[in-house]
Every structure is written in structure tokens, then in C-alpha cells.
Design an enzyme around this catalytic site. Structure first.
Site, short mmCIF file in Angstrom:
data_model
loop_
_atom_site.label_atom_id
_atom_site.label_comp_id
_atom_site.label_asym_id
_atom_site.label_seq_id
_atom_site.Cartn_x
_atom_site.Cartn_y
_atom_site.Cartn_z
CB CYS A 1 41.10 40.84 33.15
SG CYS A 1 42.74 40.17 33.39
CB CYS B 1 41.20 37.27 33.32
SG CYS B 1 41.85 38.28 34.66
#
Length: 180
Positions: free
Chosen positions: A106, A109
Site C-alpha cells: 500500500c 501506508c
């Protein structure tokens, strides 16, 4: 034994530098830097008697730094391991626990993780813990807290959820969450 508390930080650093550069090594002594100094921690020295040097006379070149440790403080950022118990991490915390649900694949993230790493020391000083939980490794925990978007931050205080943020959260907002 050299007691570094009698030296100014500059002299202590010079002693440590000299010790690293010259080195020897058999018997050990410990030197501690105290609260009134900017240099904190414990340094372990090894010494070996050199020809012409008696055991009661050492100068800075007779010591070698063999290890240095900092005072034990609680970490500000912890990644939940495969065998770690999530519930005990939350239950045993003395302050706020900011849980970061993330995945390695991600992109946002990764940016969220960088912000959290920048705040690690601040979190530790506040008595807060940032707990990173990889959703690919801890699917059951992610399901339990209905994590469907990444990154997701959940704030626990006294074992209860007090706030939740989904999506990339800016530094100022994360600081606010840590102070809850």
C-alpha cells in the site's frame, strides 16, 4: 575504573573517542553518564595492562569501548509480530495506543509509516505507543476492527477505542491523536 560523571560531556566524548581508536581488552568496568548531562547512557570499557602501566594507573589510551547502551525506555513504535498478542499490547499499555493497520504493498501506508516513524520519539516521551499491524499477516485482527481501507489508524485509551481515522492522516492530526 573511570567514572564519566566527573567529566564534562566534551571530555567524556574525547575519552570515548580515544578508547575506540586505541583499544585493548581484558578486564571490564562500567561508566555511567548521569541525569545532569546531555550525554546519557552506560558505556562498558575493557582494559588490559600495558607494559610499564600498573593496575592502579590508567590513562584514556588504556581503555577500549566494548559496548554502549542507552537507558531503558519504552519504545514509541512497535510492529506486531506473528506470535505477539494484540489484546495484551492494548490491555497492558499505560497510555494511548495508536494502531496503524497497513500493508507493505500500500503506497499511502508507506507515507503514513514515515510520519509515524518521525513521531516515534515524541510518542515515547508522551507515554504513548504506536503499534503497527500488517493486515496481510493479521487478517483476523483487521476483520475484528472492520478495517476495509488502508491505512487505518485506531486510537485506544484504557483498552477502549476513542478515535478512528481512515486514509492518509497528516502529521499534525497524528500528533493530536497521540495526545488524547
Amino acid at each position: 575504573m573511570i567514572n564519566l560523571t566527573h567529566f564534562t560531556p566534551f571530555v567524556a566524548i574525547a575519552l570515548l573517542s580515544t578508547s575506540i581508536l586505541t583499544g585493548c581488552g581484558r578486564s571490564t568496568s562500567w561508566a555511567r553518564r548521569g541525569e545532569k548531562s546531555e550525554v546519557r547512557g552506560i558505556a562498558k570499557f575493557s582494559s588490559e595492562e600495558s607494559p610499564g602501566v600498573t593496575s592502579d594507573h590508567y590513562d584514556a589510551t588504556d581503555f577500549q569501548l566494548t559496548s554502549v547502551s542507552m537507558p531503558v525506555t519504552s519504545p514509541g513504535l512497535v510492529t506486531l509480530g506473528a506470535s505477539d498478542d494484540f489484546e495484551s499490547q492494548i490491555r497492558n499499555a499505560k497510555g494511548v495506543v495508536l494502531v496503524d493497520f497497513y500493508a507493505d504493498w500500500c503506497g499511502p501506508c508507506g507515507r503514513q509509516g514515515a510520519i509515524l516513524h518521525e513521531l516515534e520519539e515524541d510518542a515515547s516521551q508522551m507515554g504513548a505507543v504506536i503499534l503497527k499491524v500488517n493486515v496481510d499477516e493479521h487478517k483476523a485482527i483487521a476483520r475484528k476492527f472492520s478495517v476495509s481501507s488502508l491505512p487505518t489508524l485506531i486510537v485506544f485509551k484504557n483498552g477502549a477505542i476513542v478515535d478512528r481515522q481512515t486514509g492518509l492522516t497528516d502529521r499534525k492530526s497524528v500528533e493530536r491523536l497521540l495526545k488524547m
